[in-house]
Enzyme design. Sequence first.
Site, PDB file in Angstrom:
ATOM      1  N   HIS A  72     -26.604   9.452  36.139  1.00  0.00           N
ATOM      2  CA  HIS A  72     -26.622  10.475  37.189  1.00  0.00           C
ATOM      3  C   HIS A  72     -27.990  10.467  37.855  1.00  0.00           C
ATOM      4  O   HIS A  72     -29.017  10.601  37.188  1.00  0.00           O
ATOM      5  CB  HIS A  72     -26.372  11.871  36.590  1.00  0.00           C
ATOM      6  N   LYS A 296     -32.514  19.583  26.456  1.00  0.00           N
ATOM      7  CA  LYS A 296     -33.665  18.956  25.803  1.00  0.00           C
ATOM      8  C   LYS A 296     -33.526  18.780  24.282  1.00  0.00           C
ATOM      9  O   LYS A 296     -34.302  18.027  23.687  1.00  0.00           O
ATOM     10  CB  LYS A 296     -34.933  19.786  26.077  1.00  0.00           C
ATOM     11  N   TYR A 383     -36.835  17.192  34.011  1.00  0.00           N
ATOM     12  CA  TYR A 383     -35.418  17.038  33.660  1.00  0.00           C
ATOM     13  C   TYR A 383     -35.121  15.634  33.141  1.00  0.00           C
ATOM     14  O   TYR A 383     -34.385  15.471  32.163  1.00  0.00           O
ATOM     15  CB  TYR A 383     -34.539  17.369  34.875  1.00  0.00           C
TER      16      TYR A 383
HETATM   17  P1  FAD Z   1     -28.810  18.171  13.557  1.00  0.00           P
HETATM   18  O1  FAD Z   1     -27.977  17.516  14.579  1.00  0.00           O
HETATM   19  O2  FAD Z   1     -28.615  19.625  13.315  1.00  0.00           O
HETATM   20  O3  FAD Z   1     -28.622  17.372  12.207  1.00  0.00           O
HETATM   21  C1  FAD Z   1     -29.107  17.864  10.990  1.00  0.00           C
HETATM   22  C2  FAD Z   1     -28.271  17.270   9.862  1.00  0.00           C
HETATM   23  O4  FAD Z   1     -28.813  17.704   8.614  1.00  0.00           O
HETATM   24  C3  FAD Z   1     -26.835  17.776   9.911  1.00  0.00           C
HETATM   25  O5  FAD Z   1     -25.944  16.691   9.876  1.00  0.00           O
HETATM   26  C4  FAD Z   1     -26.721  18.688   8.696  1.00  0.00           C
HETATM   27  O6  FAD Z   1     -25.411  18.689   8.130  1.00  0.00           O
HETATM   28  C5  FAD Z   1     -27.750  18.046   7.768  1.00  0.00           C
HETATM   29  N1  FAD Z   1     -28.208  18.971   6.728  1.00  0.00           N
HETATM   30  C6  FAD Z   1     -28.458  20.296   6.844  1.00  0.00           C
HETATM   31  N2  FAD Z   1     -28.796  20.802   5.651  1.00  0.00           N
HETATM   32  C7  FAD Z   1     -28.780  19.781   4.775  1.00  0.00           C
HETATM   33  C8  FAD Z   1     -29.024  19.684   3.373  1.00  0.00           C
HETATM   34  N3  FAD Z   1     -29.325  20.771   2.649  1.00  0.00           N
HETATM   35  N4  FAD Z   1     -28.901  18.478   2.783  1.00  0.00           N
HETATM   36  C9  FAD Z   1     -28.571  17.374   3.506  1.00  0.00           C
HETATM   37  N5  FAD Z   1     -28.300  17.415   4.826  1.00  0.00           N
HETATM   38  C10 FAD Z   1     -28.408  18.613   5.459  1.00  0.00           C
HETATM   39  N6  FAD Z   1     -28.684  20.065  22.891  1.00  0.00           N
HETATM   40  C11 FAD Z   1     -28.624  19.666  24.148  1.00  0.00           C
HETATM   41  O7  FAD Z   1     -29.530  18.961  24.600  1.00  0.00           O
HETATM   42  N7  FAD Z   1     -27.536  20.010  24.937  1.00  0.00           N
HETATM   43  C12 FAD Z   1     -26.504  20.762  24.457  1.00  0.00           C
HETATM   44  O8  FAD Z   1     -25.558  21.041  25.185  1.00  0.00           O
HETATM   45  C13 FAD Z   1     -26.560  21.198  23.119  1.00  0.00           C
HETATM   46  N8  FAD Z   1     -25.570  21.941  22.589  1.00  0.00           N
HETATM   47  C14 FAD Z   1     -25.681  22.349  21.294  1.00  0.00           C
HETATM   48  C15 FAD Z   1     -24.673  23.143  20.747  1.00  0.00           C
HETATM   49  C16 FAD Z   1     -24.789  23.599  19.419  1.00  0.00           C
HETATM   50  C17 FAD Z   1     -23.699  24.478  18.847  1.00  0.00           C
HETATM   51  C18 FAD Z   1     -25.927  23.254  18.659  1.00  0.00           C
HETATM   52  C19 FAD Z   1     -26.077  23.744  17.240  1.00  0.00           C
HETATM   53  C20 FAD Z   1     -26.902  22.451  19.208  1.00  0.00           C
HETATM   54  C21 FAD Z   1     -26.799  22.013  20.523  1.00  0.00           C
HETATM   55  N9  FAD Z   1     -27.783  21.222  21.098  1.00  0.00           N
HETATM   56  C22 FAD Z   1     -27.688  20.815  22.368  1.00  0.00           C
HETATM   57  C23 FAD Z   1     -28.944  20.811  20.352  1.00  0.00           C
HETATM   58  C24 FAD Z   1     -28.770  19.410  19.791  1.00  0.00           C
HETATM   59  O9  FAD Z   1     -27.459  19.200  19.373  1.00  0.00           O
HETATM   60  C25 FAD Z   1     -29.753  19.269  18.641  1.00  0.00           C
HETATM   61  O10 FAD Z   1     -31.055  19.435  19.186  1.00  0.00           O
HETATM   62  C26 FAD Z   1     -29.644  17.947  17.902  1.00  0.00           C
HETATM   63  O11 FAD Z   1     -28.441  17.888  17.200  1.00  0.00           O
HETATM   64  C27 FAD Z   1     -30.815  17.815  16.939  1.00  0.00           C
HETATM   65  O12 FAD Z   1     -30.582  16.747  16.076  1.00  0.00           O
HETATM   66  P2  FAD Z   1     -31.106  16.781  14.584  1.00  0.00           P
HETATM   67  O13 FAD Z   1     -30.696  15.488  13.988  1.00  0.00           O
HETATM   68  O14 FAD Z   1     -32.538  17.147  14.581  1.00  0.00           O
HETATM   69  O15 FAD Z   1     -30.361  17.999  13.890  1.00  0.00           O
END
Ligand code: FAD
Length: 392
Positions: A72, A296, A383
């Site tokens: 985009h 973000k 952005y």
């Molecule tokens: P996560 O994706 O949260 O991954 C963390 C992992 O750790 C998970 O798989 C979890 O199961 C695991 N975990 C947790 N506790 C334990 C444990 N005790 N032992 C082992 N494993 C564990 N961002 C955007 O940019 N646009 C959006 O539209 C958007 N929508 C979102 C909607 C929702 C409902 C949520 C919650 C987030 C959204 N986000 C969005 C944010 C984005 O999805 C996150 O910033 C991104 O997933 C971060 O990745 P991560 O790997 O750091 O964390």
Amino acid sequence: MKTQVAIIGAGPSGLLLGQLLHRCGIDNVILERRSPEYVLGRIRAGVLEHGTVELLREAGVAEHMDRDGHIHDGFSIFVNGQRTRIDLKGLSGTNIMVYGQTEVTRDLMAARAAAGAPSYYEVDQVELRDIDSARPSVAFMKDGQSHVLECDYVAGCDGFHGPSRQAIPHEKIREYQRTYPFGWLGLMADTHPVEHELIYINHPRGFALCSQRSLTRSRYYLQVPLSDKVEAWSDDRFWGELKNRMTPEVAAELETGPSLEKSIAPLHSYVVEPMQYGHLFLLGDAAHIVPPTGAKGLNLAASDVYALYHLMRKAYLDKQPEALQRYSEICLRRVWKAERFTWWMTSVLHRFDHDPFSQRLQETEAAYSLGSVAARTSIAENYVGLPFETID
Ligand code: FAD
């Protein structure tokens, strides 16, 4: 069990870090609380910054993204029915990629499985031990058996509620946060997106966002009070309210259909400082949360991965482990800029219970920012994502 880097969490942060480390010969083990199906079932982000796209290419997992993702070059903002297009390409020289977090996660899981790198799903009672020493470990239960994973470093990629951040003594960290007085009601449907590009709407009835995952899968959001329950929002009510917040011309193009998923997410901003303690590093949502305005969350996770990956290369391949001390300061510089931008987008595009003076200020902020080429250039460069910091 022994490894070099123990990674807790198989979200985008954990899987991408694991993939990059594995490709340069740094051993790692991923421990994830949920099943792969559960992880893939979560509906989350869908907009990838240019830097995230490049990092996924560097990780060797871009084949499907480059085939199925959509570039985009801009997006639109409507304020009180007036459209302004933010010409990302023209103003910043680059663009964004629309490709879902679910798909990114699936590609990373497939690459890890193909590489034969070890992952343990459905682990329980994950406990970080001796993270302030040179020999940390992670204890966990799997299928009723207890295990201890000894390692050099722990990467806490376990999201906002995971155990990694909580393993740091409270007096060693400082937390900054803000909660917004509304949530986003999201609906996913297999319908054609209302337009090719994303649309952000500030309407007297509240904010709305027209987003998408593909040419046939749409994702829409409405600002709703935090007290609202998803059960109170039938699909018909959702589509009707979305149309109310669109101009008649855009509403006429809206294709509706049964929802695949509907949920309400609260909006908040959060940062922990520092993002490391001893031999533990926090990445992604474990260290910071942004409201989704500005897309973000996933992209910040990718920039943390970029920093830790390059510093780990220095530690292991160049024999400079002291480089890892710079992790938190490098990440936080970019994290705070993304916090600022998402706070700004949220403040300008939502309806607040403002006093008349604050309301006029918000309207003036929007009018200035959308009317000035200099301000639109700033919106565009934020952005598409500020550059990742070079690690030398
Ligand atoms: P996560 O994706 O949260 O991954 C963390 C992992 O750790 C998970 O798989 C979890 O199961 C695991 N975990 C947790 N506790 C334990 C444990 N005790 N032992 C082992 N494993 C564990 N961002 C955007 O940019 N646009 C959006 O539209 C958007 N929508 C979102 C909607 C929702 C409902 C949520 C919650 C987030 C959204 N986000 C969005 C944010 C984005 O999805 C996150 O910033 C991104 O997933 C971060 O990745 P991560 O790997 O750091 O964390």
